[in-house]
Design a protein around this motif. Sequence first.
Motif, mmCIF file in Angstrom:
data_model
loop_
_atom_site.group_PDB
_atom_site.id
_atom_site.type_symbol
_atom_site.label_atom_id
_atom_site.label_comp_id
_atom_site.label_asym_id
_atom_site.label_seq_id
_atom_site.Cartn_x
_atom_site.Cartn_y
_atom_site.Cartn_z
ATOM 1 N N ALA A 127 0.906 -1.181 -0.053
ATOM 2 C CA ALA A 127 -0.012 0.069 0.108
ATOM 3 C C ALA A 127 1.010 1.318 0.073
ATOM 4 N N ALA A 128 0.431 2.341 -0.711
ATOM 5 C CA ALA A 128 1.136 3.500 -0.644
ATOM 6 C C ALA A 128 1.186 4.221 0.675
ATOM 7 N N VAL A 129 2.385 4.798 1.035
ATOM 8 C CA VAL A 129 2.543 5.319 2.350
ATOM 9 C C VAL A 129 2.048 6.858 2.218
ATOM 10 N N PRO A 130 1.340 7.526 2.963
ATOM 11 C CA PRO A 130 0.867 8.770 2.895
ATOM 12 C C PRO A 130 2.013 9.732 2.590
ATOM 13 N N ALA A 131 1.901 10.813 2.135
ATOM 14 C CA ALA A 131 2.634 12.008 1.942
ATOM 15 C C ALA A 131 3.070 12.497 3.572
ATOM 16 N N LYS A 132 4.186 12.693 3.791
ATOM 17 C CA LYS A 132 4.704 13.134 5.056
ATOM 18 C C LYS A 132 4.715 14.715 5.091
ATOM 19 N N MET A 133 4.225 15.050 6.279
ATOM 20 C CA MET A 133 4.057 16.438 6.655
ATOM 21 C C MET A 133 5.287 17.255 6.477
ATOM 22 N N LEU A 134 5.422 18.613 6.211
ATOM 23 C CA LEU A 134 6.544 19.261 6.074
ATOM 24 C C LEU A 134 6.356 20.597 7.203
ATOM 25 N N VAL A 135 7.587 20.788 7.788
ATOM 26 C CA VAL A 135 7.343 21.927 8.755
ATOM 27 C C VAL A 135 8.425 22.950 8.542
ATOM 28 N N ALA A 136 8.716 23.990 9.084
ATOM 29 C CA ALA A 136 9.730 25.132 8.946
ATOM 30 C C ALA A 136 9.610 25.999 9.851
ATOM 31 N N SER A 137 10.666 26.506 10.628
ATOM 32 C CA SER A 137 10.610 27.488 11.637
ATOM 33 C C SER A 137 11.128 28.920 10.811
ATOM 34 N N ILE A 138 10.406 29.675 10.408
ATOM 35 C CA ILE A 138 10.915 30.913 9.559
ATOM 36 C C ILE A 138 11.211 31.910 10.660
ATOM 37 N N ASP A 139 12.402 32.264 10.739
ATOM 38 C CA ASP A 139 12.921 32.983 11.930
ATOM 39 C C ASP A 139 13.172 34.440 11.313
ATOM 40 N N PRO A 140 12.912 35.344 12.040
ATOM 41 C CA PRO A 140 13.305 36.684 11.396
ATOM 42 C C PRO A 140 14.776 37.068 11.712
ATOM 43 N N VAL A 141 15.182 38.032 10.623
ATOM 44 C CA VAL A 141 16.534 38.428 10.352
ATOM 45 C C VAL A 141 17.120 39.066 11.428
ATOM 46 N N GLU A 142 16.035 39.908 12.335
ATOM 47 C CA GLU A 142 16.357 40.587 13.255
ATOM 48 C C GLU A 142 15.531 40.056 14.486
ATOM 49 N N GLY A 161 12.638 38.732 17.022
ATOM 50 C CA GLY A 161 11.480 38.415 16.986
ATOM 51 C C GLY A 161 11.157 37.363 17.139
ATOM 52 N N THR A 162 9.825 37.013 17.064
ATOM 53 C CA THR A 162 9.294 35.486 17.073
ATOM 54 C C THR A 162 9.257 34.667 15.746
ATOM 55 N N PRO A 163 9.760 33.515 15.886
ATOM 56 C CA PRO A 163 9.726 32.922 14.621
ATOM 57 C C PRO A 163 8.185 32.558 14.096
ATOM 58 N N VAL A 164 8.059 32.298 13.065
ATOM 59 C CA VAL A 164 6.641 32.032 12.457
ATOM 60 C C VAL A 164 6.825 30.550 12.025
ATOM 61 N N THR A 165 6.244 29.678 12.636
ATOM 62 C CA THR A 165 5.989 28.122 12.216
ATOM 63 C C THR A 165 5.190 27.880 11.088
ATOM 64 N N ALA A 166 5.558 27.206 10.191
ATOM 65 C CA ALA A 166 4.561 26.904 8.879
ATOM 66 C C ALA A 166 4.426 25.249 9.045
ATOM 67 N N VAL A 167 3.399 24.765 8.741
ATOM 68 C CA VAL A 167 3.263 23.138 8.708
ATOM 69 C C VAL A 167 2.484 22.946 7.080
ATOM 70 N N TYR A 168 3.106 22.207 6.371
ATOM 71 C CA TYR A 168 2.618 22.159 4.918
ATOM 72 C C TYR A 168 2.182 20.352 4.936
ATOM 73 N N ASP A 169 0.767 20.316 4.403
ATOM 74 C CA ASP A 169 0.155 18.959 4.336
ATOM 75 C C ASP A 169 0.451 18.674 2.681
ATOM 76 N N PRO A 170 1.130 17.789 2.136
ATOM 77 C CA PRO A 170 1.274 17.701 0.927
ATOM 78 C C PRO A 170 0.006 17.041 0.105
ATOM 79 N N GLY A 171 -0.771 16.417 1.166
ATOM 80 C CA GLY A 171 -1.824 15.627 0.537
ATOM 81 C C GLY A 171 -3.075 16.492 0.181
ATOM 82 N N SER A 172 -3.345 17.301 0.996
ATOM 83 C CA SER A 172 -4.326 18.363 0.798
ATOM 84 C C SER A 172 -3.935 19.934 0.235
ATOM 85 N N GLY A 173 -2.687 19.995 0.363
ATOM 86 C CA GLY A 173 -2.352 21.338 -0.205
ATOM 87 C C GLY A 173 -2.344 22.410 0.541
ATOM 88 N N ALA A 174 -2.765 22.099 1.857
ATOM 89 C CA ALA A 174 -2.890 23.342 2.932
ATOM 90 C C ALA A 174 -1.605 23.570 3.566
#
Length: 249
Positions: A135-150, A152-165
């Motif tokens: 059986a095909a394995v579901p696509a794994k989630m992707l995460v990133a911590s988008i850190d400010p250059v100066e 500030g508080t990092p922005v956390t991003a979570v991407y679901d390849p299955g739904s495109g959200a």
Amino acid sequence: MSDDRTLDDTPDMAAAELALGLLEGEERSRALRRVLAETGFAQDVERWRGHLAQLFDLWPAIPAPAGVLERVEWSIDGPAAMAVPTPPRRHFFWPAIAGVSSVAAAALLLFVVLRPISYVPHPVRPAATPTAPVAAVPAKMLVASIDPVEKGTPVTAVYDPGSGALRLTAAALADANRSAELWVIGGDGVPHSLGLLRSAGGSSLAVNSANRARLAAGATLAVSLEPIGGSPTGLPTGPVVATGALSQV
């Protein structure tokens, strides 16, 4: 934002289990919500992913011989005495992970849970008939911590390849006279707009088909300051104020 903790300093086991892909159902949903809400937890997941990434390619996927899964399940749920020898059960102790022995345990647990079971007590000859499709394995989630250059508080991003959200925490990166625009930079090195970020309440972006292929492990997410409504040129026109790389969990 710095974090002096290491993997040996009382780790949050939910972060390790999420990085290994061991969580399912409500436990996985709860952990992903924590990624969005807790910067420290999201950074723990990132550290675990980096710590264990070298182990993911050690074992190729091998179709399980017929009947192995049934014997393993029977050995777990059936009577203690067995008429037919079965592979010994593995027990993993998670309350205190430290050093090389803990990494090996995590690797073995990952192999058992996420890969087809291929352990047999003795060498066997190849089956004469084709094995059933895996059986095909579901696509794994992707995460990133988008850190400010100066600062500030990092922005956390979570991407679901299955739904495109693509979901992001609140991004207090722009003032009232500018918009914070999110870009993905893939292998071609060209920024492609993913949309505008909200300064409060977090953002939820629907990624179009062209950008879905660009959102992969190793791709860079960047935030630039643009005129209200976004860049008029389709490329960043203002300063880049935060960056981060996507990682697979």
